[in-house]
Design an enzyme around this catalytic site. Structure first.
Site, PDB file in Angstrom:
ATOM      1  N   TYR A  63      17.957 -10.916 -42.614  1.00 23.89           N
ATOM      2  CA  TYR A  63      16.524 -10.779 -41.706  1.00 23.89           C
ATOM      3  C   TYR A  63      15.461 -11.933 -42.170  1.00 23.89           C
ATOM      4  CZ  TYR A  63      11.925  -9.221 -40.099  1.00 23.89           C
ATOM      5  OH  TYR A  63      10.745  -9.021 -39.645  1.00 23.89           O
ATOM      6  N   SER A  80      23.097 -14.377 -52.315  1.00 24.65           N
ATOM      7  CA  SER A  80      23.319 -13.275 -51.421  1.00 24.65           C
ATOM      8  C   SER A  80      22.483 -11.983 -52.072  1.00 24.65           C
ATOM      9  CB  SER A  80      24.685 -12.731 -51.485  1.00 24.65           C
ATOM     10  OG  SER A  80      25.364 -13.848 -50.705  1.00 24.65           O
ATOM     11  N   ARG A 137      10.145   6.790  -3.300  1.00 19.97           N
ATOM     12  CA  ARG A 137      11.786   6.852  -3.784  1.00 19.97           C
ATOM     13  C   ARG A 137      12.071   6.212  -5.076  1.00 19.97           C
ATOM     14  NH1 ARG A 137      14.654   3.923   1.179  1.00 19.97           N
ATOM     15  NH2 ARG A 137      16.516   4.071  -0.142  1.00 19.97           N
ATOM     16  N   ASN A 146      19.933 -22.931 -47.625  1.00 20.06           N
ATOM     17  CA  ASN A 146      21.053 -22.027 -47.167  1.00 20.06           C
ATOM     18  C   ASN A 146      20.751 -20.513 -47.488  1.00 20.06           C
ATOM     19  OD1 ASN A 146      24.399 -21.732 -46.593  1.00 20.06           O
ATOM     20  ND2 ASN A 146      23.848 -20.194 -48.502  1.00 20.06           N
ATOM     21  N   ARG A 198      17.189  -9.729 -62.498  1.00 16.27           N
ATOM     22  CA  ARG A 198      18.199  -8.759 -62.543  1.00 16.27           C
ATOM     23  C   ARG A 198      17.917  -7.882 -63.643  1.00 16.27           C
ATOM     24  NH1 ARG A 198      23.385 -12.455 -61.968  1.00 16.27           N
ATOM     25  NH2 ARG A 198      23.225 -13.159 -59.774  1.00 16.27           N
ATOM     26  N   ALA A 230       0.669  -1.276   0.089  1.00 17.41           N
ATOM     27  CA  ALA A 230      -0.103   0.067  -0.040  1.00 17.41           C
ATOM     28  C   ALA A 230       0.636   1.318  -0.102  1.00 17.41           C
ATOM     29  CB  ALA A 230      -0.889  -0.022   1.167  1.00 17.41           C
ATOM     30  N   THR A 241       1.819  -0.582   9.122  1.00 17.52           N
ATOM     31  CA  THR A 241       1.773  -1.750   8.688  1.00 17.52           C
ATOM     32  C   THR A 241       0.703  -2.977   9.144  1.00 17.52           C
ATOM     33  OG1 THR A 241       3.745  -2.399   9.848  1.00 17.52           O
ATOM     34  CG2 THR A 241       3.914  -1.734   7.555  1.00 17.52           C
TER      35      THR A 241
END
Length: 451
Positions: free
Chosen positions: A349, A388, A16, A360, A423, A11, A80
């Site tokens: 990713y 890649s 602090r 792979n 490409r 409570a 308390t």
């Protein structure tokens, strides 16, 4: 054991901490300190658990909404003992042992609670939890005989020099039977400088009535209170040290233990090797013989046997590595599965993806899983080879044994065994670069001459 109920006092304002979050909800090992206490007590199957709240009680109500826990309100906060008395209605009709503890002392173990409860027998009406710190500071003292019988409970400010020389200090945790505790709590007065009702007076009043009170001792670290960010950091460090020791005792090799950080639910198998500066967030399970390389961060991930991660890898929730799978440096995974023996060695990713066994994934490959509104899946078949710097634009399926040429941006499904190359046509102009360099050098020289 005898039926048992727990009262947790929470409570206080926790000023602090200087936080908008309730003090007892600040985490240790990724779990709120209050939950550490609740889970510890749960091992003893309490008949009831009551958290007494005051300031920001709404946060506590929300936090325990899915637990078998009652919340009682203390308003105003008058000490308390007054706080513990606020749990009386919630425990109405309960007969058995009642323990009162503190939400900002989260390391109290179930075994310690068991010892306190076991002490309530025969003519013993109250059991108190004591500890012997290296520095007694301003703790209240427990003056007790060798057999644990308490003769006096005294606050530091009221203690004589002889009493202050006693190093058995009061943690504030008590246990008494329900038939005694409410009467004792109601008998506590507030004739003190603060005008508050203090819990230790329960034991003091019991002694005054001729009842037996006993002290049970525990380690100082188990009852250390947390009232500030610095004390929270100390508790975190102590908890991490314990988890490191526990992991190594269970067969895990930590190359630099002090640099590895665990979550409350981290599971590591035997012969797992963890290199320096690894962080385990919540929800990580690692099977036997896995290797976690340095500077990796794992959260919500599952690793199979003989897997390898990192260095500098990030596994986010839903990442799964099946047996023998490998991810290397600067690889990130989220909601993705890397099949048995599959590899993503660097700069990749994988999000919302399933990668088949033996595939792979080349450096610089990304799964483009988000279109700005929805997430989409990428499925890569067994033994596929992704060249890649490829972009796999989801939703897309890459068949087994397919090859994606380096630098491709793939937005349509690729059949099994197929080569896909996306490409632009290369344009070749012999001598163009030499002529360009000559022209630019002349321009630069002319500019210098003008200056």
């Amino acid at each position: 054991m005898t039926k048992f109920a727990a009262i947790i006092l929470a409570a206080g304002k926790g000023t602090r901490m200087k936080s908008d979050l309730h003090k007892v909800l600040h985490p240790i090992g990724g779990k709120p300190m209050l939950f550490h206490l609740l889970d510890s007590f749960e091992e003893l199957a309490p008949a009831h658990t009551v958290v007494v709240a005051g300031d920001r009680h709404e946060q506590l109500c929300d936090a325990v909404a899915d637990r078998n826990v009652s919340v009682a309100l203390q308003e105003p906060q008058l000490g308390t003992a007054h706080a513990a008395l606020m749990a009386k209605d919630a425990l109405g009709g309960f007969e058995g042992l009642v323990m009162v503890s503190f939400g900002d002392c989260p390391m109290v173990k179930s075994a310690t609670v068991q010892k306190l409860c076991d002490a309530i027998q025969g003519d013993t009406k109250v059991a108190v939890l004591g500890f012997r710190p290296d520095d007694t500071l301003a703790y209240g003292r427990i003056i007790a005989d060798e057999d644990g019988t308490v003769r006096k409970m005294v606050e530091h400010k009221d203690a004589s020099e002889e009493e202050r020389a006693c190093n058995l200090c009061n943690s504030g945790v008590i246990v008494a039977h329900s038939k005694d505790i409410w009467r004792l709590l109601e008998g506590v007065g507030n004739d003190n400088a603060q005008g508050e009702y203090y819990l230790p007076d329960v034991a003091t009043n019991a002694i005054a009535e001729g009842d037996r009170v006993v002290a049970v001792e525990t380690s100082p670290s188990e009852v250390a209170g947390i009232n500030s960010r610095a004390e929270l950091a100390t508790a975190e460090a102590q908890w991490q040290d314990f988890k490191r020791e526990e992991a190594m005792a269970a067969g895990v090799s930590l190359k630099a233990p002090e640099t590895v950080f665990f979550s409350w639910d981290t599971e590591l198998g035997r012969d797992v090797v963890v290199e320096p500066h690894v962080v385990f967030g919540p929800g990580v399970k690692v099977a036997d013989h896995a290797l976690i390389r340095a500077f990796s961060h794992l959260e919500g991930a599952t690793l199979g046997e003989h897997t390898s991660v990192g260095p500098y890898a990030r596994l986010r929730p839903g990442a799964v590595l099946e047996e023998g799978a490998f991810i290397g440096n600067f690889v990130e995974m989220k909601k993705a599965t890397l099949g048995k023996g599959a590899k993503a060695s660097h700069l990749t990713y994988l999000g919302d993806a399933t990668v088949g066994a033996g595939a792979n994934i080349g450096a610089g490959t990304i799964t483009c899983n988000y279109d700005g509104y929805f997430k989409h899946q990428t499925v890569i078949g067994e033994r596929a080879f992704i060249g890649s710097n490829s972009s796999l634009i989801a939703p897309v399926n890459i068949g087994a044994d397919a090859i994606i040429a380096a630098g491709s941006a793939v937005s349509r499904d690729v059949a099994a065994g197929e080569l896909r190359m996306v490409r632009g046509e290369q344009l070749v102009k012999p001598g163009w670069a030499d002529r360009f360099h000559d022209t630019m050098k002349k321009k630069k020289a002319a500019e210098r001459d003008r200056k």
